[in-house]
Structures are given as C-alpha cells and as structure tokens.
Design a protein around this motif. Structure first.
Motif, short mmCIF file in Angstrom:
data_model
loop_
_atom_site.label_atom_id
_atom_site.label_comp_id
_atom_site.label_asym_id
_atom_site.label_seq_id
_atom_site.Cartn_x
_atom_site.Cartn_y
_atom_site.Cartn_z
N GLU A 133 0.86 -1.18 0.00
CA GLU A 133 0.00 0.00 0.00
C GLU A 133 0.89 1.23 0.00
O GLU A 133 2.10 1.13 0.24
CB GLU A 133 -0.94 0.01 1.22
N PHE A 134 0.29 2.39 -0.28
CA PHE A 134 1.08 3.62 -0.31
C PHE A 134 1.49 4.04 1.09
O PHE A 134 2.67 4.13 1.42
CB PHE A 134 0.28 4.72 -1.01
N MET A 135 0.51 4.28 1.93
CA MET A 135 0.76 4.65 3.32
C MET A 135 -0.19 3.88 4.21
O MET A 135 -1.31 3.57 3.81
CB MET A 135 0.54 6.16 3.51
N PRO A 136 0.23 3.54 5.43
CA PRO A 136 -0.72 2.87 6.34
C PRO A 136 -1.90 3.78 6.61
O PRO A 136 -1.73 4.99 6.83
CB PRO A 136 0.12 2.63 7.61
N PRO A 137 -3.13 3.26 6.58
CA PRO A 137 -4.30 4.11 6.80
C PRO A 137 -4.30 4.71 8.20
O PRO A 137 -4.19 3.98 9.19
CB PRO A 137 -5.48 3.15 6.58
N LEU A 406 -3.94 -2.61 -0.95
CA LEU A 406 -4.14 -1.78 -2.14
C LEU A 406 -3.41 -2.35 -3.35
O LEU A 406 -3.95 -2.41 -4.47
CB LEU A 406 -3.67 -0.36 -1.85
N GLY A 407 -2.13 -2.77 -3.16
CA GLY A 407 -1.30 -3.19 -4.28
C GLY A 407 -1.87 -4.37 -5.03
O GLY A 407 -2.04 -4.31 -6.26
N SER A 408 -2.19 -5.47 -4.34
CA SER A 408 -2.69 -6.66 -5.02
C SER A 408 -4.07 -6.42 -5.63
O SER A 408 -4.40 -6.96 -6.68
CB SER A 408 -2.74 -7.84 -4.05
N THR A 409 -4.89 -5.57 -4.97
CA THR A 409 -6.21 -5.26 -5.50
C THR A 409 -6.09 -4.55 -6.85
O THR A 409 -6.75 -4.93 -7.83
CB THR A 409 -7.00 -4.38 -4.52
N VAL A 494 1.04 -6.37 8.78
CA VAL A 494 1.22 -5.01 8.25
C VAL A 494 1.64 -5.09 6.80
O VAL A 494 2.48 -5.93 6.42
CB VAL A 494 2.29 -4.26 9.07
N ASN A 495 1.07 -4.25 5.95
CA ASN A 495 1.42 -4.21 4.54
C ASN A 495 2.69 -3.40 4.31
O ASN A 495 3.00 -2.48 5.08
CB ASN A 495 0.29 -3.60 3.71
N LEU A 496 3.41 -3.75 3.27
CA LEU A 496 4.58 -2.95 2.88
C LEU A 496 4.12 -1.58 2.40
O LEU A 496 3.22 -1.46 1.58
CB LEU A 496 5.36 -3.64 1.77
N SER A 497 4.76 -0.54 2.94
CA SER A 497 4.40 0.83 2.57
C SER A 497 5.63 1.69 2.70
O SER A 497 6.72 1.21 3.04
CB SER A 497 3.28 1.35 3.48
N ASP A 583 -1.16 4.37 13.97
CA ASP A 583 -1.27 3.60 12.72
C ASP A 583 -0.04 3.80 11.84
O ASP A 583 0.37 2.89 11.12
CB ASP A 583 -2.51 4.05 11.93
N VAL A 584 0.54 5.00 11.89
CA VAL A 584 1.73 5.30 11.10
C VAL A 584 3.00 4.94 11.87
O VAL A 584 4.00 4.50 11.27
CB VAL A 584 1.75 6.78 10.69
N MET A 585 2.99 5.10 13.19
CA MET A 585 4.17 4.81 13.99
C MET A 585 4.52 3.32 13.98
O MET A 585 5.68 2.95 13.87
CB MET A 585 3.95 5.27 15.44
N LEU A 586 3.50 2.47 14.09
CA LEU A 586 3.74 1.03 14.21
C LEU A 586 4.49 0.46 13.00
O LEU A 586 5.46 -0.29 13.18
CB LEU A 586 2.42 0.30 14.42
N PRO A 587 4.10 0.77 11.74
CA PRO A 587 4.85 0.21 10.60
C PRO A 587 6.30 0.67 10.54
O PRO A 587 7.13 -0.02 9.95
CB PRO A 587 4.06 0.72 9.39
#
Length: 632
Positions: A133-137, A406-409, A494-497, A583-587
């Motif tokens: 995904e681009f950025m974690p939601p 997002l990416g695979s979709t 967690v998705n790669l972002s 949500d952003v800190m964790l990745p």
C-alpha cells in the motif's frame, strides 16, 4: 582496584581512541542512511521529512559529543574504586548464557551459518507475500460518508435523502453526532454538484463502543442500513479525502481516469471499466463519476416571432434572467454586512415548463403575450459537470479498497481491465490515479533510495576500516537484520508501505552500528594475540584463534548488549501505544524491533564465526593474519 589519576586518564584516553572512532563512524552511518529519505516527494516527503531532519540533527550532535564531551565527562565522574566486569551480576548472567552459545556456534560453524542462511531464505518469500500500500491508513477518529445520487435529482429530493440518511446514521449507538450537506459551499474551490452528499460522522470515545466492535464493523453496519435506491454509498475519512482530491482529483482511494474527446464515448468506456472492476476482491464503493444524465431547461428564441412583436433578443433574455434567476434591485446594510436584494417570480410561477411558457412579456404593439409565443421551451439532456485535465475531457471510475491490500487489488484490477476493456476508440486512454498513483511514484523513488543507502554505508565502512573484507563482514549484517524485520511485519499483518521502507532504512544504520563494535573488539583481540605469539602460522594455532575470537566477543559483551538494549527499550513501548497516529508509527517501528533483534543474534553469534573463518583462511593462504588498526 584503585587507580591513580594518571593511570585513570591514560586508560580513558586509550579506550576513547579505540572505541571513539567506531562510535563516531557508526553514528555517521546512521545519519547518512537517513539522508536519502529527503529524496521522497509528495505526501510521503512531507510526512517523513521532519522525521529525517530531526534524526539527522540529533545524530550530528551525538557524533560530535561522542568523541569530544563524553571522554571529558568520563574523566570527571569515573572515579573511586573500580570493579571487574565480572563483579556485575547482570553481566555475569549474560555471560553465562552467551558463552556456551558462542562456544557451540564456533564448534559448529557450518551449522550456525546454515541456520542463518535458512532463516534468510524463509524471509525472502515471506517478503514477497506481504501486501502493499502507499501509506498505512491513519484512523482519524471520524468517518466521511460520501454517497452519490442521480445527476438530475431535485433540491427537495436531495434534502429528503440527506435527512433520512442522517437519521439512520444517528441511530447507531457509536455515533456521537452527524452533519450532512448536499451540493457545494459558497466558494469557487468546491465544485460538488447537488447530487453529491457529504456527511461527517463523529464517533464517541472507543471506551463507549459496544464490546468487540471495530470501526470497520461500524462502517459495514451503516452501509447495510443505508441501502437507498438510486444512491451509491462511499466511505472514507475527512482529512485523507481532502488530500486525495487536492493531490489527484480523485475523492476515493483509487480511480481510473478515462480521457477522450466526446463525453458520450467517455461514458461508454467508463461503464465497460466499471463492469470489469465489478467482482474484483477488495473493490468497494464502485461507481462511475456521472458525466451524462444532467437536465437543462432550454429556451430557444424564435427571431422571426420577435420581429413581428417588435422585440429583441435582449428583451427576452432580460425577462428570463429576472423572472427565473432574479434581478438585483438594491442593497441592504445590516451592521458591517451588505446584502443584495433580488426579485424574481414566486416558485409556484416557475416550477414547471407549462408555467414558464406562460410568463408574460409586454410588447408595444400586441400588449401582453406569453413567453411561448416567441420561444420554444423544453428540457434537454446534457452533462451534469464537465471535467478536463491536460486539455482533454475526463471521466472517472472510482472505488475504495477494503479488506485487502491496495497493491494486489489494483494489480488484479489492471490485469482484468487489460483483458476485458480492449479496442478503445482512437484518442481514448485510461490512467490510474489516487493512492495507486502515489504508491507507484514512491516505489520508483525507493528503488533508487535503498540501493543508494547500501552503497553509502559500504563506502563509509570501507573508508573506516580501509579494508573491503572488514566492510563486507559488517555489511552482511544488513540482510540478517532484514530477516527479523520481515518476520515481525509479516506476523503483525502489516502491509509494505513507505512507512515500512523508512523503518528498514533506519534499521540498516542501527544494525551496522552494533556490527562495527563487534569487529572493533575482535580486531583488538587479534592485536593481543599477535603481540603475545607473533604474526605467523608457525606460532598461531587454530585453537589460539578460537580462544582470542571468543575473548573478543564474550569479554566485551556489555557494551554490545547496551547498544542493542537502548534501541529496543526505546522502541518497544510503541507496540502498546494507542490513539491517533499509532497507525503510522507502528509500521516504522516494527522493522526496527524485529531487525535489531535478529541482527543482534547474527552479530553476537555469527559474526565471530565468520571472523574466525576469515582469519583461518588468511593464516593458511598468507602464513599470517591481516591486522587492522582498530583506531582507524
């Protein structure tokens, strides 16, 4: 043991010269590894730029303090009676655990290296199986409901739908308040038609929610309750929605822009795209941006009839403007505010085509005649809104992505569109936009950034040790740091972002920092061995090498564990952090925690094994071992 002042200063000076340069260069590596983050642009650049600046300035000061102020402070505070390292109970406990493990690894070197390589081989397919995904939601704490109705909806019907929707939304227990609007605000920056409704839903604190319910559950419940005929639901969040609209012109997560020359053809192509996307897993809130179906009142003036009644086109236009749109007859002043006074026909005289046809026109020769005597009046179809980009007309098929990355979709959607939407008219083409557009741009930048980071780290290691071999031994730490980062990101789901990539970039520098300390102490042990037995294969045995490698690794365990512990203890609390922003800190933090853990295992157990094998090879091939000045 009590030392004199001269002996104490001499030992502090010697130790600072030995370790100081390595600490300085390892800090420089962390600084430089973060510099490519400044190459990020767009949303990701604005988000992570302040992080990179802050870390860079802090570490610059840290590098200077490490080689200047720290030795001085040690000379002031490190006084009195000194104890052996073995007197520290924590250090003794760590050595009791570490020493047998290290001895086993040195005894079973191939097995040790094989296990590490196996872990790396397992991590590689796991890395490619991660979603993207681009950025974690970011959970903004509120919901934006953006349904779209038919283009020709009346003001009264839009108002009724809005009231019904707000009432249904407020019936959900987790909803604190709801505010909806239809159409656009009184500003040129908002081009929303009356058919587009925006409803901001404020939620109660999570402690007041029903047990076990999540925000996604609330959205699904609301979506099931708000199935109104003629209305296509859309769910997003207020801030990210505005960012998407300003950055890409798309108000959903992803959009397929359809460019062409004719609106009817664009509408037909858009319907084909929508049909292809329908059924793709993860695609939600799918709809075509309406570019046809608008209703317009067309008044076609008959110029021959005008001449018979002695009227002009301006006379009829002025009458239509004042009767339907309103004419300004003056102003009213209320305090500091000024309002225009408009006059037009009452609604009951202009709410149907038949009544508009009967609007009277005063003539000089024939008296009062109806408007239908000099004009043909009817409703015609037309575009509700005309969008253009790059000097071309543009339509769009919009959708959000939920319950899938997002990416695979989007990749599956692209493949399906390429198969089903073929034979486009000449001059018509599709373009993917929204978060996918940002993700593609960020990935292209990261493909340059990450290799650049590795090259920079390797060059610094080379200039630090003046040896390609030593630089390579340190650089090998990075893949094994990647193992822990991949494992923990995978099992956390967690998705790669971009956030995860920044976490890995930070991890590379931290892993090399600890590895440099280990190599410094191993080289110091080689100095001691050569000083005692000379540098020759005739005097140095394999057992001598093993004993001194063990001494260099095990007897200086505390500074290595302290370096690792500072990183882990500072980052682990983020795993339990809650609230907006986590949500952003964790990745970012997850790759650091997992990577520091596995890189530490590699440095403490595998690096001594590789170092010993390297020295054995040198002793066998050259008859001596290569000694590197640990003071650099």
């Amino acid at each position: 043991m009590k030392l004199s002042k001269e002996d104490r200063i001499r030992i502090i000076e010697k130790s600072s010269k030995q370790v100081g340069p390595s600490v300085f260069w390892s800090t420089v590596i962390i600084i430089v590894s973060f510099l490519p983050v400044f190459l990020l642009s767009g949303q990701e650049g604005k988000l992570f730029g302040p992080l990179a600046w802050t870390k860079t300035f802090i570490l610059i000061v840290d590098a200077i303090v490490a080689i200047t102020l720290t030795p001085v402070l040690i000379s002031f505070f490190l006084k009195g009676k000194f104890k052996e390292e073995s007197a520290n109970p924590i250090n003794r406990g760590l050595e009791k655990v570490y020493s047998p493990l290290l001895k086993w690894c040195l005894e079973w070197r191939k097995t040790t290296i094989g296990l590490n390589v196996l872990a790396l081989l397992i991590a590689i397919p796991m890395l490619f199986r991660l979603g993207t995904e681009f950025m974690p939601p970011l959970d903004e704490g509120s919901i934006l409901f953006m349904p779209v109705t038919l283009p020709d909806i009346s003001n009264a019907e839009a108002k009724r739908i809005l009231q019904v929707q707000d009432k249904i939304i407020k019936s959900v227990p987790e909803v604190e308040s709801v505010l909806g609007k239809a159409g656009r605000a009184s500003t040129a920056t908002d081009n929303s038609p009356i058919s587009m409704i925006e409803t901001i839903i404020m939620l109660k604190p999570q402690s007041e929610w029903r047990e076990g319910i999540t925000k996604q559950d609330i959205i699904q419940e609301l979506d099931s309750k708000l199935q109104i005929p003629g209305v296509v639901n859309g769910w997003t969040q207020p801030i990210i929605n505005r960012i998407n609209m300003l950055a890409t012109g798309i108000r959903t997560d992803v959009g397929v822009k359809v460019y062409g020359q004719e609106l009817d053809s664009i509408a037909a192509v858009s319907e084909r795209v929508r049909t292809a996307l329908n059924g793709v897993e993860g695609v939600r809130d799918l709809y075509v941006e309406p570019i046809t179906g608008g209703k317009y009142l067309e008044i076609d003036i008959n110029r021959e009839a005008l001449s018979r009644f002695g009227l002009t086109v301006d006379d009829v236009n002025l009458l239509i403007e004042s009767a339907l749109g309103g004419a300004t007859i003056g102003n009213t002043i209320e305090g500091r505010q000024r309002f225009a006074i408009n006059v037009r026909l009452a609604q009951e005289y202009r709410n149907s085509v038949e009544r508009i046809k009967r609007i009277p026109i005063q003539t000089a020769s024939a008296g009062t005649i109806p408007l239908s005597s000099v004009a043909t009046i009817n409703f015609t179809d037309g575009p509700p809104m005309i969008n253009s980009e790059n000097a071309q007309l543009r339509g769009a098929v919009l959708f959000n992505v939920r319950d899938r990355d997002l990416g695979s979709t989007v990749e599956e959607a692209i493949e399906k569109i390429n198969q089903e939407v073929t034979g486009l008219p000449e001059g018509y083409y599709l373009e993917w936009s929204g978060q996918w557009e940002n993700q593609v741009r960020a990935n292209q930048t990261l493909q340059i950034i990450i290799p650049l980071v590795l090259v920079i780290i390797f060059l610094i290691l080379y200039f630090s040790f003046n040896s390609l071999k030593e630089a390579f031994i340190n650089l090998v730490t990075i893949p094994f740091a990647l193992v822990g980062g991949v494992f923990i990101v995978y099992f956390y789901g967690v998705n790669l972002s971009v956030a995860v990539a920044v976490g890995f970039i930070a991890l590379f520098g931290m892993a090399v920092e600890t590895g440099m300390l280990m190599v410094v102490y191993l080289n110091e042990a080689m100095h001691q061995l050569v000083a005692l037995k000379g540098n020759s294969s005739d005097t140095i045995t394999k057992q001598d090498l093993r004993d001194y490698v063990f001494r260099g690794a095990a007897k200086r365990l505390r500074p290595k564990i302290m370096t690792v512990s500072v990183s882990l203890f500072g980052l682990i609390p983020v795993l339990w952090a809650t609230g907006i922003g986590t949500d952003v800190m964790l990745p970012i933090v997850l790759p650091l925690i997992g990577g520091v853990f596995t890189s530490s295992i590699h440095i403490l157990l595998v690096t001594p094994v590789v170092f010993e094998m390297t020295k054995e090879y040198e002793l066998k091939k050259h008859g001596k071992i290569e000694i590197y000045d640990v003071k650099h």
